[in-house]
Design a protein around this motif. Structure first.
Motif, PDB file in Angstrom:
ATOM      1  N   THR B  36     -12.443 -29.121 -40.592  1.00 49.28           N
ATOM      2  CA  THR B  36     -13.555 -29.498 -41.609  1.00 49.28           C
ATOM      3  C   THR B  36     -14.858 -28.083 -41.272  1.00 49.28           C
ATOM      4  O   THR B  36     -15.437 -27.614 -41.564  1.00 49.28           O
ATOM      5  N   CYS B  37     -15.607 -28.694 -39.760  1.00 51.28           N
ATOM      6  CA  CYS B  37     -16.356 -28.255 -39.697  1.00 51.28           C
ATOM      7  C   CYS B  37     -16.631 -26.948 -38.646  1.00 51.28           C
ATOM      8  O   CYS B  37     -17.390 -26.825 -38.586  1.00 51.28           O
ATOM      9  N   GLY B  38     -15.158 -26.776 -38.024  1.00 48.11           N
ATOM     10  CA  GLY B  38     -15.474 -25.308 -37.772  1.00 48.11           C
ATOM     11  C   GLY B  38     -15.647 -25.871 -36.737  1.00 48.11           C
ATOM     12  O   GLY B  38     -15.225 -24.974 -35.982  1.00 48.11           O
ATOM     13  N   GLU B  40     -17.631 -27.463 -35.482  1.00 51.54           N
ATOM     14  CA  GLU B  40     -18.937 -27.921 -34.539  1.00 51.54           C
ATOM     15  C   GLU B  40     -19.420 -29.202 -34.131  1.00 51.54           C
ATOM     16  O   GLU B  40     -20.841 -29.558 -34.784  1.00 51.54           O
ATOM     17  N   CYS B  43     -17.728 -33.495 -37.628  1.00 48.20           N
ATOM     18  CA  CYS B  43     -16.485 -33.962 -38.591  1.00 48.20           C
ATOM     19  C   CYS B  43     -15.809 -34.958 -37.778  1.00 48.20           C
ATOM     20  O   CYS B  43     -15.360 -35.695 -38.658  1.00 48.20           O
TER      21      CYS B  43
END
Lengths: 402, 102
Positions: B36-38, B40, B43
Motif C-alpha cells: 500500500t505505501c509503495g 516507505e 504499512c
C-alpha cells in the motif's frame, strides 16, 4: 458478469490502477479501458512532495505498475486523453478529440486538482502548486540553493514540500492562516512536534497569518501577510488543498456534493456509474466522507472491482494515512473530529503516540516515529477496543499487552 | 536472475528479476502483495518469510523494519519486509514465502 459489460475507467491515478488489478484478480474477464488525462501511466503520488521532488527517485520507479503489467492484464490504456463528456443515455464517454468509448460500467476516478489562491494573477511566473508529476518536476526545476520560497498552507502536502525544499537548500517560510498547522487533522502535540522539526532545521512556520496580497509584475516577488508584513521571496508555492474533479459527473446529472456522492458500493446516483478515490464522497453510516489518501484509493478500487465482478464487498477497514517530513514518520489510523480530546502516550526521544477514544473505545491513533505503536493501534481501532486512558498513557506498559 | 516465491495460495513461482530491483516491486507487479505505501516502510503489507538458508545472506534489518515486524501477529524470525530488500546478483535463487495479509 459478461464481456458485454465493458468497464471504462476515467482517470489514471492510484484508484484506477488498483481497480484494474483488482478486477482481474476477482476474475473479471471483460474488456477494460483506462482513459488517462495525463500522458503517463498511473504513478505513486506520495513521493511527489518527497523523494521525487528531491530527485532521489527515478521516474520509472514512480510508476505504480510497469507498462507490461497493463498488457499482461489485457487493459486498453489511452494516455493523454482528456474526457469531455459522459453520455448516460448512449452509455458512452466522449474524448476531447471526438472519439466515443462505450461502457457497460463506468468508473470515474478523476481525483482532484490543486486549489488556487485567487489573489495570484493569472500567468504570474514563479508560482507553483503540487498535485501532479509535472507539478513536482516544474517546482524542482525552478528552485535553487538559497532560493527564498513562501509556502501558503500548512497541510500535509505543504509541510512535506517545505521539508523537501529545505533539503534542497531553499529558504522556506510557511504561512498558515489557522492558529496551528494541520489544524483539521493532527493531534496538537503531533503538530507541535512537526513544527519543531521544521524550525530546528531552519524552516520558518507562521501560524495565524494568511495572505493579504501577492506582489510582483510578470514574476512573483513578495507576499503581504494578513497582519501587514511584506515577505520578499523568489518563489510562491500554494498548498491549500484540492478541489475534486467532479465536473464531468455534474454535467452528466450525477449527484455531487463535495465530490461525487456514492453509496457503500461506490455507486453514484446512476447504478452503472461508480466513483472511486479522491473524487468520491462516500456515505458510510450516515456520514458523507471524501478521503484523500492512498488507502482510500485502494479500498474504493477494491470495492468497485468486487461489485462489478459480482463478489462480496471487501470488509470495511479503518482509514489510514502517513506523512514523512525530514526523517520524521507520522502514521495515522481512524478519523477524529477537529476538536478531539487526545490521550497522549509519551515515548522515548522523539517518539510520540496520541489516541482518540470515542465512548471509551479507540477510534483513532496518530503515531510519530512509533511504527510499532501504529501497528498495534490499527488493530485496536479495527476491533474498537475499549480501553481506559490511564493504560494508554502508562508507557511502562507495552501497547501490545493492553 | 531468478527468485523462488511461494504465493499466499501456496503456488510455487519462479520469477525473473533484475539486479537492483526491489523485492517488493517484483511481487507487487504480479499483485502478490498489497504494498500500500509503495515501499516507505509504513504499512507492513509486503511481509515475506525468507528461506532459512538465505536469511543470513541478506542485509540486516533496520530499526523501523524490526519495529513493524515485531508487532505483526504472524511474523517470526524469518520475516522480512520485501520493500527493504534490494536484489543483488548474489541473491540469485533467493527463496521466499509471502505471508498472509493481517
Amino acid at each position: 458478469m459478461s464481456s458485454a459489460q465493458p468497464v471504462v475507467i476515467i482517470g489514471g491515478g492510484q484508484a484506477a490502477a488498483q481497480l484494474v488489478g483488482s478486477l482481474r484478480s476477482q476474475g473479471y474477464t471483460g474488456r477494460i479501458t483506462l482513459i488517462c488525462g495525463e500522458n503517463t501511466l498511473p504513478y505513486h503520488r506520495p513521493p511527489l512532495s518527497k523523494k521525487y521532488l528531491l530527485g532521489q527517485l527515478p521516474v520509472e520507479k514512480l510508476l505504480i505498475r510497469k507498462p507490461e503489467y497493463y498488457q499482461r492484464l489485457d487493459v486498453r490504456v489511452m494516455l493523454g486523453c482528456p474526457v469531455s463528456a459522459i453520455d448516460r443515455a448512449a452509455r458512452s464517454v466522449a474524448l476531447d478529440d471526438g472519439t466515443q468509448v462505450d461502457y457497460g460500467r463506468l468508473v470515474i476516478a478523476t481525483g482532484g486538482r490543486a486549489r488556487g489562491l485567487s489573489l495570484v494573477p493569472e500567468h504570474m511566473t514563479g508560482v507553483h502548486h503540487l498535485r501532479s508529476k509535472a507539478d513536482a518536476e516544474a517546482l524542482r526545476a525552478d528552485v535553487f540553493p538559497g532560493c527564498r520560497v513562501v509556502l501558503v498552507g500548512g497541510g500535509y502536502v505543504g509541510l512535506e514540500v517545505a521539508a523537501s525544499l529545505r533539503m534542497l537548500g531553499c529558504e522556506v517560510t510557511v504561512l498558515e492562516a489557522q492558529d496551528r498547522v494541520l489544524g483539521r487533522s493532527a493531534a496538537p502535540p503531533i503538530a507541535e512536534h512537526l513544527v519543531a522539526c521544521h524550525t530546528r532545521t531552519g524552516g520558518r512556520i507562521h501560524c495565524g497569518r494568511g495572505v493579504r496580497e501577492i506582489r510582483g509584475g510578470a514574476a512573483f516577488s513578495a507576499v503581504v501577510t494578513s497582519d501587514g508584513e511584506e515577505i520578499a521571496a523568489d518563489r510562491l508555492v500554494v498548498g491549500i488543498g484540492m478541489t475534486p474533479n467532479s465536473e464531468l459527473a455534474e454535467a452528466a446529472g450525477l449527484a455531487c456534493e463535495n465530490g461525487i456522492v456514492v453509496d457503500e458500493n461506490c455507486r453514484t446516483s446512476d447504478p452503472d456509474i461508480h466513483a472511486i478515490g479522491d473524487v468520491a464522497c462516500r456515505s458510510i453510516g450516515g456520514d458523507c466522507l471524501r478521503l484523500e489518501s492512498v488507502d482510500n484509493a485502494i479500498q474504493t478500487g477494491n470495492i468497485v472491482a468486487a461489485d462489478i465482478a459480482g463478489a462480496d464487498r471487501p470488509a470495511a477497514t479503518a482509514p489510514w494515512f502517513w506523512s514523512d517530513q525530514y526523517d520524521t514518520k507520522l502514521q495515522m489510523v481512524g478519523l477524529a473530529p477537529a476538536n478531539a480530546q487526545w490521550v497522549v502516550r509519551p515515548g522515548d526521544g522523539d517518539r510520540l503516540s496520541c489516541f482518540y477514544l470515542r465512548d471509551g473505545r479507540v477510534a483513532a491513533a496518530q503515531c510519530l516515529n512509533a511504527g510499532g505503536d501504529f501497528m498495534v493501534a490499527k488493530r485496536l481501532v479495527a476491533a474498537g477496543r475499549s480501553i481506559c486512558p490511564e493504560q494508554l498513557t502508562d508507557s511502562a506498559m507495552a501497547l501490545r499487552d493492553l | 536472475m531468478k527468485i523462488n516465491v511461494t504465493d499466499r495460495a501456496g503456488n510455487a513461482l519462479v520469477l525473473d528479476c533484475e539486479e537492483g530491483d526491489r523485492l517488493m516491486d517484483v511481487l507487487a507487479e504480479l499483485d502478490l502483495v498489497e504494498a500500500t505505501c509503495g515501499g516507505e516502510c509504513s504499512c507492513a503489507t509486503c511481509q515475506v518469510y525468507v528461506d532459512p538458508g538465505w536469511l543470513a545472506r541478506l542485509p540486516a534489518r533496520e530499526e523501523l523494519e524490526v519495529e513493524l515486524l515485531d508487532e505483526l501477529l504472524n511474523s517470526n524470525a524469518q520475516s522480512r519486509l520485501a520493500c527493504q530488500i534490494n536484489l543483488e546478483s548474489e541473491m540469485d535463487g533467493l527463496t521466499v514465502t509471502i505471508a498472509s495479509a493481517e
